[in-house]
Design an enzyme around this catalytic site. Structure first.
Site, short mmCIF file in Angstrom:
data_model
loop_
_atom_site.label_atom_id
_atom_site.label_comp_id
_atom_site.label_asym_id
_atom_site.label_seq_id
_atom_site.Cartn_x
_atom_site.Cartn_y
_atom_site.Cartn_z
N LYS A 1 0.85 -1.20 0.00
CA LYS A 1 0.00 0.00 0.00
C LYS A 1 0.88 1.24 0.00
O LYS A 1 1.50 1.58 1.00
CB LYS A 1 -0.89 0.03 1.25
CG LYS A 1 -2.02 1.03 1.09
CD LYS A 1 -2.45 1.70 2.38
CE LYS A 1 -1.60 2.85 2.79
NZ LYS A 1 -1.57 4.01 1.87
N GLU B 1 10.04 1.56 10.32
CA GLU B 1 11.00 2.63 9.98
C GLU B 1 10.27 3.95 10.19
O GLU B 1 9.47 4.35 9.35
CB GLU B 1 11.44 2.50 8.52
CG GLU B 1 12.19 1.22 8.20
CD GLU B 1 13.61 1.23 8.76
OE1 GLU B 1 14.07 2.29 9.22
OE2 GLU B 1 14.24 0.16 8.75
N CYS C 1 13.54 11.19 6.47
CA CYS C 1 13.63 10.80 7.88
C CYS C 1 15.05 10.98 8.39
O CYS C 1 15.27 11.13 9.59
CB CYS C 1 13.20 9.36 8.03
SG CYS C 1 14.11 8.29 6.92
N GLU D 1 10.06 16.73 14.23
CA GLU D 1 10.61 16.45 12.91
C GLU D 1 10.15 17.58 11.98
O GLU D 1 8.95 17.80 11.82
CB GLU D 1 10.05 15.11 12.43
CG GLU D 1 10.76 14.55 11.25
CD GLU D 1 10.27 13.15 10.89
OE1 GLU D 1 9.09 12.82 11.14
OE2 GLU D 1 11.08 12.38 10.34
P1 NAD Z 1 2.53 8.70 7.42
O1 NAD Z 1 2.80 7.95 8.67
O2 NAD Z 1 1.49 9.75 7.43
O3 NAD Z 1 2.14 7.70 6.24
C1 NAD Z 1 2.97 6.62 5.88
C2 NAD Z 1 2.10 5.57 5.23
O4 NAD Z 1 1.19 5.07 6.20
C3 NAD Z 1 1.25 6.05 4.07
O5 NAD Z 1 1.14 5.02 3.10
C4 NAD Z 1 -0.09 6.31 4.72
O6 NAD Z 1 -1.17 6.21 3.82
C5 NAD Z 1 -0.13 5.17 5.71
N1 NAD Z 1 -1.04 5.35 6.84
C6 NAD Z 1 -1.45 6.51 7.41
N2 NAD Z 1 -2.32 6.23 8.42
C7 NAD Z 1 -2.44 4.88 8.46
C8 NAD Z 1 -3.18 3.98 9.27
N3 NAD Z 1 -3.96 4.41 10.26
N4 NAD Z 1 -3.05 2.66 9.03
C9 NAD Z 1 -2.24 2.21 8.06
N5 NAD Z 1 -1.52 3.00 7.26
C10 NAD Z 1 -1.61 4.32 7.46
O7 NAD Z 1 3.95 9.26 6.96
P2 NAD Z 1 4.29 10.11 5.67
O8 NAD Z 1 3.82 11.52 5.91
O9 NAD Z 1 3.84 9.40 4.45
O10 NAD Z 1 5.89 10.04 5.68
C11 NAD Z 1 6.65 10.88 6.46
C12 NAD Z 1 7.12 10.14 7.70
O11 NAD Z 1 7.78 8.95 7.32
C13 NAD Z 1 8.14 10.95 8.49
O12 NAD Z 1 7.86 10.83 9.85
C14 NAD Z 1 9.45 10.27 8.15
O13 NAD Z 1 10.45 10.41 9.10
C15 NAD Z 1 9.02 8.85 8.01
N6 NAD Z 1 9.99 8.11 7.22
C16 NAD Z 1 10.79 7.21 7.86
C17 NAD Z 1 11.76 6.52 7.13
C18 NAD Z 1 12.66 5.55 7.81
O14 NAD Z 1 13.24 4.74 7.11
N7 NAD Z 1 12.77 5.57 9.12
C19 NAD Z 1 11.88 6.73 5.76
C20 NAD Z 1 11.04 7.65 5.13
C21 NAD Z 1 10.08 8.33 5.88
#
Ligand code: NAD
Length: 491
Positions: free
Chosen positions: A183, A259, A293, A390
């Site tokens: 997804k 992650e 991130c 962040e």
């Molecule tokens: P997000 O948590 O809003 O969304 C990430 C994914 O989760 C998306 O596909 C979203 O649709 C899904 N999602 C959202 N709510 C959900 C739920 N209730 N159940 C299941 N899935 C759900 O994050 P984002 O805004 O897409 O990405 C930014 C974040 O990701 C930042 O915090 C960043 O640090 C983190 N990030 C971490 C890494 C790492 O490797 N540690 C890498 C890239 C991004």
């Protein structure tokens, strides 16, 4: 939309991938994907609901046993063909990422190289899935340990690296012999849709990879987490959503890889090569418009070199060319959405209210798209939100410190523990910092450190598990121990 963009978008499937076929969502619902550089609509995609998610898991489960029995060489060859195909389609992938996510086209090309590398790395790791054999210390049993695929996985990816966050999960899952439901983020699903077609073109059997893009993430994740056939969830995204998924994964005691978010310290000591530190800072802060991130979130600079570092860093930041990422001249693109722009504006305003000085930037740009000026803030108090949250944008807060112990204390004063950066010429100090810093990743005199060969992941609330490296394959396997009587035990 120019002809080239329309031609490119016409190559991207807009439906759900279930059991090897692109199909419409059962509800007939759709959602739009927009270009953050212009606010214009790029595409309309089928939106998966709970029934579609279950159908995707059905498809994954139906082929799991057969897929697990394929040879490692066969799985390796598919990944290698996919690596070649992604490179053949590099310009398509790069343009798609810039269109839907906003990053400058040169950086998208960089992500194609980086993201494809996971396919090559895990094509190589797939055939090196070793177990071991031994006799137990008492001599009564011979033991063999082997690795088996975990089973059907749910993979959830964020919007900021639309290709690499997918390949980092899909490639090791394929290498291990797992089937999956993927997804992508609703803001940037086009790259994933095109990547999934590329995997089919590379010969991936139907049902191994199923893709359910959709406007409601929980409608997809909740029924799958509750389904006892699912064996693992691998998530990249915010800590907040990660915690929700961990709670959901608890009922079926799923294997989890998380992650999550970061609050990376970038520490510059008084013995550092300042020019090298400034170069490193540009990469660590500005790569991906600061929406990474691993992005340096707090610049901790020794008070004796703070002025020199700030002046040189601000000069380079001010020279960045802000604009539409499709324009080859742009070196800083738009933020992903209006909400992100509002958040960055509020963070900078809060820092200034608490006493920070704007050295350069500090404002949102008027007009179409979600642009924020690349910004350096000095004299930032540690109580400011930019120092604690962040940022996920092109804003660099500078905080000074007096000595090594204070630098370590400030760096560790956060619930996060993903990336950290240390600039010093003193190798003994490097080791002390490695011991003292509570972070999963450390760049020593290096500002860009992600690599398919390296185990990537955080500690504390930045998550658990590692992606990439040999460790990345372990996340998709279970160790099985076989015990056999020792033939000489009773002799
Ligand atoms: P997000 O948590 O809003 O969304 C990430 C994914 O989760 C998306 O596909 C979203 O649709 C899904 N999602 C959202 N709510 C959900 C739920 N209730 N159940 C299941 N899935 C759900 O994050 P984002 O805004 O897409 O990405 C930014 C974040 O990701 C930042 O915090 C960043 O640090 C983190 N990030 C971490 C890494 C790492 O490797 N540690 C890498 C890239 C991004």
């Amino acid at each position: 939309m120019t002809a080239n963009v329309s031609e490119l978008l016409a190559k991207v499937p807009t439906q759900l991938l279930i059991g090897g076929k692109w199909v419409d969502a059962t509800s007939g619902e759709t959602f739009d994907v927009e270009n953050p550089a212009t606010g214009e609509k790029l595409a309309t995609l089928s939106s998966a609901n709970s029934d579609d998610a279950k159908a995707a898991l059905d498809a994954a489960c139906a082929v799991q046993d057969d897929w697990a029995r394929t040879s490692a060489r066969e799985r390796s060859n598919i990944l290698r063909r996919a690596f070649d195909l992604v490179h053949e389609r590099a310009e398509d992938f790069a343009a798609l990422m810039t269109l839907e996510m906003g990053k400058p086209i040169a950086e998208s090309r960089g992500e194609v190289t980086y993201g494809a590398e996971y396919l090559r790395w895990f094509s190589e790791e797939a055939v090196r899935d070793y177990g071991h054999s031994a006799t137990v210390p008492e001599g009564s049993l011979r033991m063999i340990t082997r690795r088996k695929p975990v089973g059907p996985c749910l993979l959830i990816t964020p919007w900021n690296f639309p290709l690499a966050m997918g390949t980092r999960k899909v490639a090791p899952a394929i290498a291990a012999g797992c089937t999956m439901v993927l997804k992508p983020a609703k803001l940037t699903p086009l790259t994933t849709q095109y990547f999934a077609q590329t995997m089919l073109d590379a010969g991936l059997p139907e049902g191994v990879l199923n893709v359910v893009s959709g406007s409601s993430a929980s409608a997809i994740s909740e029924p799958l987490l509750a389904d006892a056939r699912l064996r693992k969830v691998s998530f990249t995204g915010s800590t907040e959503v990660g915690k929700t998924l961990l709670k959901g994964a608890a009922d079926n005691v799923l294997r989890t890889s998380m992650e999550l978010g970061g609050n990376a310290p970038f520490i510059v000591f008084d013995d550092a090569d300042i020019d090298q530190a400034v170069e490193g800072a540009m990469g660590a802060k500005m790569r991906n418009i600061g929406e990474a991130c691993t992005a340096a979130n707090r610049f901790l600079v020794h008070e004796d070199v703070a002025e020199e570092f700030t002046t040189k860093f601000a000069e380079k930041i001010a020279a960045l060319e802000v604009g539409n990422g499709m324009d080859e001249k742009s070196t800083c693109g738009p933020l992903i959405e209006k909400k992100a722009l509002d958040n960055i504006t509020a963070l900078v305003d809060d820092a200034v209210d608490k006493g920070a000085t704007v050295v350069t930037g500090g404002k949102a740009l008027e007009g179409k798209g979600y642009y924020y000026q690349p910004t350096v803030l000095s004299d930032v108090p540690r109580t400011a939100r930019v120092a604690q949250e962040e940022i996920f944008g092109p804003v660099a807060p500078i905080i000074t410190f007096k000595d090594e112990a204070e630098a370590i204390r400030i760096a560790n004063d956060t619930e996060y523990g993903l990336a950290s950066y240390v600039f010093t010429e003193d190798t003994n100090r490097l080791w002390r910092l490695a011991d003292g810093l509570e972070y999963g990743l450390m760049g020593f005199n290096a500002g860009v450190i992600s690599n398919a060969a390296a185990p990537f992941g955080g500690v504390k609330q930045s998550g658990m598990g590692r992606e990439g490296g040999a460790e990345g394959l372990d996340e998709y396997t279970e160790v099985q121990y076989l015990a056999l009587p020792d033939p000489y035990a009773d002799a």
